[in-house]
Design an enzyme around this catalytic site. Structure first.
Site, PDB file in Angstrom:
ATOM      1  CD  GLU A 114      41.470  53.078  35.685  1.00 34.22           C
ATOM      2  OE1 GLU A 114      40.568  52.421  36.166  1.00 34.22           O
ATOM      3  OE2 GLU A 114      41.402  53.775  34.809  1.00 34.22           O
ATOM      4  CE  LYS A 116      37.248  43.681  36.072  1.00 31.20           C
ATOM      5  NZ  LYS A 116      36.301  42.818  36.936  1.00 31.20           N
ATOM      6  CG  ASP A 118      37.404  40.770  43.583  1.00 33.37           C
ATOM      7  OD1 ASP A 118      36.277  41.033  42.704  1.00 33.37           O
ATOM      8  OD2 ASP A 118      37.889  39.814  43.910  1.00 33.37           O
ATOM      9  CE1 TYR A 225      34.521  51.835  37.503  1.00 34.27           C
ATOM     10  CE2 TYR A 225      35.512  50.935  39.348  1.00 34.27           C
ATOM     11  CZ  TYR A 225      34.513  51.135  38.457  1.00 34.27           C
ATOM     12  OH  TYR A 225      33.321  50.242  38.619  1.00 34.27           O
ATOM     13  CE  LYS A 314      38.522  38.508  36.232  1.00 31.13           C
ATOM     14  NZ  LYS A 314      37.150  38.236  35.950  1.00 31.13           N
ATOM     15  CB  CYS A 408      51.231   6.142  64.435  1.00 33.55           C
ATOM     16  SG  CYS A 408      52.427   6.875  63.518  1.00 33.55           S
ATOM     17  CB  CYS A 411      55.409   4.067  64.601  1.00 35.31           C
ATOM     18  SG  CYS A 411      54.520   4.851  65.594  1.00 35.31           S
ATOM     19  CB  CYS A 426      52.100   9.284  66.665  1.00 32.47           C
ATOM     20  SG  CYS A 426      53.409   8.005  66.915  1.00 32.47           S
ATOM     21  CB  CYS A 432      57.147   7.539  65.601  1.00 29.64           C
ATOM     22  SG  CYS A 432      56.159   7.796  63.894  1.00 29.64           S
TER      23      CYS A 432
HETATM   24  S1  IVH Z   1      35.664  50.530  34.390  1.00 29.14           S
HETATM   25  C1  IVH Z   1      32.644  51.428  31.124  1.00 29.14           C
HETATM   26  N1  IVH Z   1      37.714  50.398  35.937  1.00 29.14           N
HETATM   27  O1  IVH Z   1      34.788  45.629  37.003  1.00 29.14           O
HETATM   28  C2  IVH Z   1      34.000  50.521  32.169  1.00 29.14           C
HETATM   29  N2  IVH Z   1      35.920  48.986  36.240  1.00 29.14           N
HETATM   30  O2  IVH Z   1      34.086  43.895  34.984  1.00 29.14           O
HETATM   31  C3  IVH Z   1      33.178  50.435  33.142  1.00 29.14           C
HETATM   32  N3  IVH Z   1      36.142  47.276  38.107  1.00 29.14           N
HETATM   33  O3  IVH Z   1      31.718  46.866  36.678  1.00 29.14           O
HETATM   34  C4  IVH Z   1      34.229  49.678  34.450  1.00 29.14           C
HETATM   35  N4  IVH Z   1      38.122  48.028  38.797  1.00 29.14           N
HETATM   36  O4  IVH Z   1      32.809  46.887  39.089  1.00 29.14           O
HETATM   37  C5  IVH Z   1      36.649  49.849  35.669  1.00 29.14           C
HETATM   38  N5  IVH Z   1      39.556  50.215  37.506  1.00 29.14           N
HETATM   39  C6  IVH Z   1      38.523  49.781  37.166  1.00 29.14           C
HETATM   40  C7  IVH Z   1      37.708  48.661  37.857  1.00 29.14           C
HETATM   41  C8  IVH Z   1      36.428  48.135  37.295  1.00 29.14           C
HETATM   42  C9  IVH Z   1      37.132  47.247  39.057  1.00 29.14           C
HETATM   43  C10 IVH Z   1      35.003  46.553  37.921  1.00 29.14           C
HETATM   44  C11 IVH Z   1      33.562  47.170  38.085  1.00 29.14           C
HETATM   45  C12 IVH Z   1      32.785  46.847  36.538  1.00 29.14           C
HETATM   46  C13 IVH Z   1      33.574  45.333  36.593  1.00 29.14           C
HETATM   47  C14 IVH Z   1      33.664  45.114  35.025  1.00 29.14           C
END
Ligand code: IVH
Length: 670
Positions: A114, A116, A118, A225, A314, A408, A411, A426, A432
Site C-alpha cells: 500500500e 504510505k 502522508d 487501510y 520509507k 553587477c 561587469c 544589471c 556584460c
Molecule cells: S497501517 C497496525 N497503512 O502511518 C498498522 N498506516 O507510521 C497501523 N499510514 O499511524 C497502520 N498509510 O497514520 C497503515 N497504508 C497504510 C498507511 C498507514 C499511512 C500511517 C498511519 C500510521 C502511520 C504509522
C-alpha cells in the site's frame, strides 16, 4: 556513565518534546521529519545502552502525539498502533527473513502493498452501519473526538452499505489532496495569512477546527487501510480481501493497493510507486507491506507499539536540514540577477544537493534567511531544490544579512530595480559578459537555432578565449582555432562546424525566438511570424501594430520595439543574414487550414514518433495554443506513454484526451 550522557539524553528529550508540541498541537512543525527521526533514533540508542536513563515521561515511551484539551477524549476500542520503518531494500529483505524464521517457513510470504499516505490516522466507529464517532490517534490509546469534522468529508459515508457488521471500527488516513493544498495555500498567501508547511499539516489543522464549516471547505479525503474491530460478521482471512470488504460497505480504499506474491514483488512495487510519486494526486512518504494472511499475522503478533507483520518502506526524505554557507548572484540573459544559495552538501530527495535557488530578493525577505542560518531544504521529484524555511533559533551570532549588490558581479555596471517588481537587473546589456554568454547559449539552444554540440560549456570557452563576441562570430569560427581548444578533437570540431552550417537554414519563428528579445518566447515568436510574415515587417512594426497581435500586450510590445530600435541589434540581424542565415517564406494559412484555431492543447507523457517540441510546432501550425498545464480552459490533452498528474487532472475535469496515434491522424502531413 558520565553526566555528559545524561545531559545528552535530557537535551534530546526536551528537543523531541518541543518538536512533538509544534507538530501535534500547533500543527506547525519547525524541523523536517528526517531530523526528528534522527533525534528519536539517537535517544532510543542511548536508552538501550543505558536503560537506567529511561524515564516514564521519555518521548520514546509513547506511540503518538500529545493530547490537546480542546476536544473530547475518546478511548479507542483497540489501541491504534504505529509502524516500524525500513529505509533500504536490504533492511526490508532482512525483515522478510525474520518473518520466515519466526513462522518457521521456507516458502514465500505474500504481502499486500500500500502507499504510505502522508496524512493523519483516524478511527471511525460505525454502529449498526451509522457513523457514530471519529477520533484521531492521539497517544494510541486515547484520541480526540473529531466526529464533527470527519462528517464533512465528502467521501466518508455516514451510513454503510450492504451486509455491514453491527459494530465496525475502521482505520484509515485522512489527507489533503495536493490540488486542494495548493489552493488553500494560494488563497492564504493572497490574504496574507499563514501558509501550511505541507498537506499533512494542512489536513491536521483542518481536522482540529472547532467549526466544522472550515473543515468542510478544505476538501479533505480519506483512504481506509485496516479494521480495528468488527462484530457479528465473518471477515475474510486475508488483508487484501478485508480491504475489498470495506470497499463493498462503501468505504474508500486507495486504488494503488496491490498483492505481492513475495518480497521481490514488494520491491518492484516500491520502485514503481516511487517513480510515479509525483503523478499521484496525494502525498506519500513510502509504501507499507503487510503480511496478507491473517493467520500468519496472528502468529507473528505485535511488539510494544507496532505489528510484527507490517513494515513501512520509507522513501528518501524530501526535506532535510543544512546550512546556508553563502549567497552568489547570477546574471541571466536579460540581466536579471538571481540569488543562488550555496549550501553545505546534504543528501535529500535521493541526491546530494549543494545549491538551491532563492528566486529573488522578495523571496529572501519572505524567508528572512541570513548567511550562516540552518535551513530546511526541499527537493521533490526533479524540481530544483528550494529553501523552505529557516530554523531561527539556530541562527549563529555571526549570521550575515543578504544584500543585493549595487554593481553587477560580472561587469560592474550599475544594478537597477524594476519599478514594482522584485527583479534587479544589471544595466550592462551585452557589455556584460554574463548576459553575452547567456544570449549566445540561448541562440544556439535546441528550441532556437538548434546548434548541436554548441553547448553551455563550449560557449563559455569560446567567449573566454575571445573567439566569439556576438552570435555572428559563431559563423566565422576558424576550424584551426576550434581544434586548438582543450579537449576538442578534430572530429568533434568538424561536427560542431557542420551543425553551425546546418543551423543557417532555419524558420522565421525560431530565428525571432533565438534573438532573445525579452519576454518573447516560442509562442509569441510564432505569432509574430505568422502575423507579420517577414523580419523587416516585425522590425518596423509600431507599438500599436504589435499590440494588435494575439497574446502580445503592452509590455511585450514595448520590449520588441525597443529591441529593434537598437542599432547594435539591427546590425547583428543584418550580419546574420549576410553570413547566410535564412528561412523559407511563411505560408499564409487560411482559417480552414488552421482547424485548431482558438483551442488550447497540453502535451504530456513520452511520445514515440516525434519529440514533444515537434508535436508542439505541429499544433501551433494548425492554430492551437500550447500550454504547460491542464485547466478548465484546456481543449485537448495529448497524452503519450507514462502520462502522470496532467492526465489524472484532465480526466477529473472531463477534458478530451487523445493518444499519439490519434494525434498523428489529425496531422495533414506526417
Ligand atoms: S497501517 C497496525 N497503512 O502511518 C498498522 N498506516 O507510521 C497501523 N499510514 O499511524 C497502520 N498509510 O497514520 C497503515 N497504508 C497504510 C498507511 C498507514 C499511512 C500511517 C498511519 C500510521 C502511520 C504509522
Amino acid at each position: 556513565m558520565s553526566s555528559s550522557i545524561e545531559n545528552k539524553v535530557n537535551s534530546l528529550k526536551s528537543a523531541i518534546e518541543d518538536y512533538n508540541y509544534q507538530y501535534y498541537v500547533l500543527d506547525a512543525p519547525t524541523v523536517p521529519d528526517a531530523e526528528y527521526d534522527r533525534l528519536m533514533k539517537e535517544l532510543i540508542e542511548l536508552e538501550t545502552t543505558y536503560p537506567e536513563l529511561i524515564s516514564k515521561d521519555s518521548p520514546t515511551q509513547k506511540v503518538g502525539g500529545k493530547l490537546d484539551s480542546t476536544f473530547q477524549p475518546i478511548i479507542h476500542l483497540t489501541p491504534m498502533l504505529s509502524l516500524d520503518n525500513v529505509f533500504s531494500s536490504d533492511d526490508f529483505l532482512a525483515f522478510d527473513k525474520r518473518l520466515k524464521n519466526r513462522l518457521e517457513r521456507d516458502e514465500k510470504i505474500e504481502f499486500t502493498c500500500e502507499p504510505k499516505l502522508d496524512g493523519l490516522a483516524i478511527s471511525i466507529v460505525y454502529r449498526n452501519g451509522i457513523l457514530e464517532f471519529a477520533a484521531t490517534r492521539g497517544d494510541g490509546k486515547v484520541g480526540e473526538d473529531v466526529t464533527h469534522n470527519i462528517r464533512t468529508i465528502a467521501s466518508i459515508p455516514l451510513k454503510l452499505r450492504g451486509n455491514f457488521p453491527s459494530l465496525l471500527d475502521v482505520r484509515g488516513e485522512v489527507f489533503m489532496p495536493k490540488s486542494a493544498f495548493e489552493k488553500i495555500n494560494k488563497d492564504a498567501l493572497e490574504k496574507g495569512e499563514k501558509v501550511f508547511a505541507n498537506p499533512r499539516n494542512a489536513a491536521a489543522g483542518s481536522l482540529r477546527q472547532l467549526d466544522p464549516s472550515i473543515a468542510a471547505k478544505r476538501q479533505l479525503a480519506v483512504y481506509f487501510y485496516s479494521i480495528g474491530s468488527a462484530e457479528s460478521v465473518e471477515l475474510p482471512n486475508n488483508h487484501y480481501q478485508r480491504l475489498m470488504q470495506l470497499k463493498s460497505w462503501g468505504l474508500p480504499i486507495c486504488p494503488e493497493i496491490k498483492v505481492a506474491a513475495d518480497e521481490s514483488e514488494c520491491l518492484s512495487y516500491y520502485q514503481r510507486i516511487l517513480q510515479n510519486r509525483e503523478g499521484l494526486p496525494y502525498e506519500i512518504d513510502g509504501v507499507v507491506y503487510k503480511v496478507n494472511s491473517v493467520e500468519q499475522q496472528q502468529l507473528l503478533g505485535y511488539v510494544a507499539k507496532a505489528p510484527r507483520w507490517a513494515i513501512a518502506h520509507k522513501f528518501p526524505a524530501q526535506e532535510e536540514l543544512t546550512k546556508l554557507i553563502a549567497v552568489d548572484f547570477q546574471v541571466g540573459r536579460t540581466g536579471a540577477i538571481t540569488p543562488v544559495a550555496r549550501l553545505e552538501p546534504v543528501f535529500v530527495g535521493g541526491v546530494t544537493v549543494s545549491n538551491a535557488t532563492l528566486h529573488n530578493m522578495d523571496e529572501i525577505d519572505r524567508l528572512g534567511v541570513q548567511v550562516g542560518d540552518t535551513v530546511i531544504i526541499r527537493r521533490a521529484g526533479d524540481v530544483i531544490p528550494q529553501i523552505v524555511s529557516v530554523i531561527e533559533n539556530k541562527r549563529p551570532a555571526n549570521a550575515l544579512k543578504i544584500e543585493i549588490p549595487t554593481v553587477c558581479p560580472v561587469c560592474s555596471s550599475d544594478v537597477e530595480r524594476e519599478t514594482d517588481q522584485a527583479i534587479y537587473r544589471c544595466s550592462g546589456g551585452l557589455v556584460c559578459d554574463a548576459q553575452k554568454k547567456q544570449s549566445i547559449k540561448h541562440y544556439a539552444s535546441r528550441k532556437a537555432m538548434d546548434i548541436e554540440g554548441l553547448g553551455d560549456k563550449l560557449v563559455d570557452i569560446l567567449c573566454d578565449e575571445k573567439l566569439v563576441d556576438t552570435v555572428v562570430d559563431i559563423y566565422r569560427l576558424p576550424r584551426e582555432s576550434l581544434i586548438k581548444l582543450e579537449r576538442m578533437a578534430e572530429k568533434s570540431a568538424d561536427n560542431v562546424l557542420a551543425a553551425i552550417e546546418k543551423s543557417k537554414s532555419t524558420t522565421l519563428p525560431k530565428f525571432i525566438y533565438a534573438l532573445g528579445i525579452r519576454e518573447v518566447g516560442e509562442v509569441t515568436a510564432t505569432n509574430l511570424a505568422n502575423k507579420l510574415l517577414t523580419i523587416e515587417a516585425i522590425a518596423n512594426a509600431s507599438q500599436a501594430d504589435l499590440e494588435a497581435i494575439k497574446d502580445i500586450g503592452e509590455v511585450v510590445a514595448h520590449h520588441i520595439v525597443s529591441f529593434f530600435s537598437n542599432e547594435y541589434n539591427k546590425n547583428v540581424i543584418n550580419e546574420l543574414i549576410s553570413v547566410g542565415v535564412h528561412w523559407p517564406e511563411i505560408e499564409v494559412l487560411s482559417e480552414s487550414e488552421q482547424p485548431l484555431l482558438g483551442q488550447t492543447w497540453v502535451i504530456t507523457g513520452t511520445l514515440s514518433q516525434m519529440s514533444r517540441n515537434e508535436a508542439k510546432q505541429q499544433l501551433m501550425k494548425l492554430g492551437a495554443k500550447v500550454s504547460g498545464s491542464v485547466s478548465s480552459k484546456t481543449h485537448t490533452l495529448l497524452a503519450g506513454e507514462s502520462a502522470g498528474s496532467k492526465l489524472t487532472k484532465a480526466n477529473d475535469l472531463g477534458i478530451k484526451v487523445i493518444d499519439e496515434e490519434a494525434f498523428i491522424q489529425l496531422l495533414p502531413s506526417f
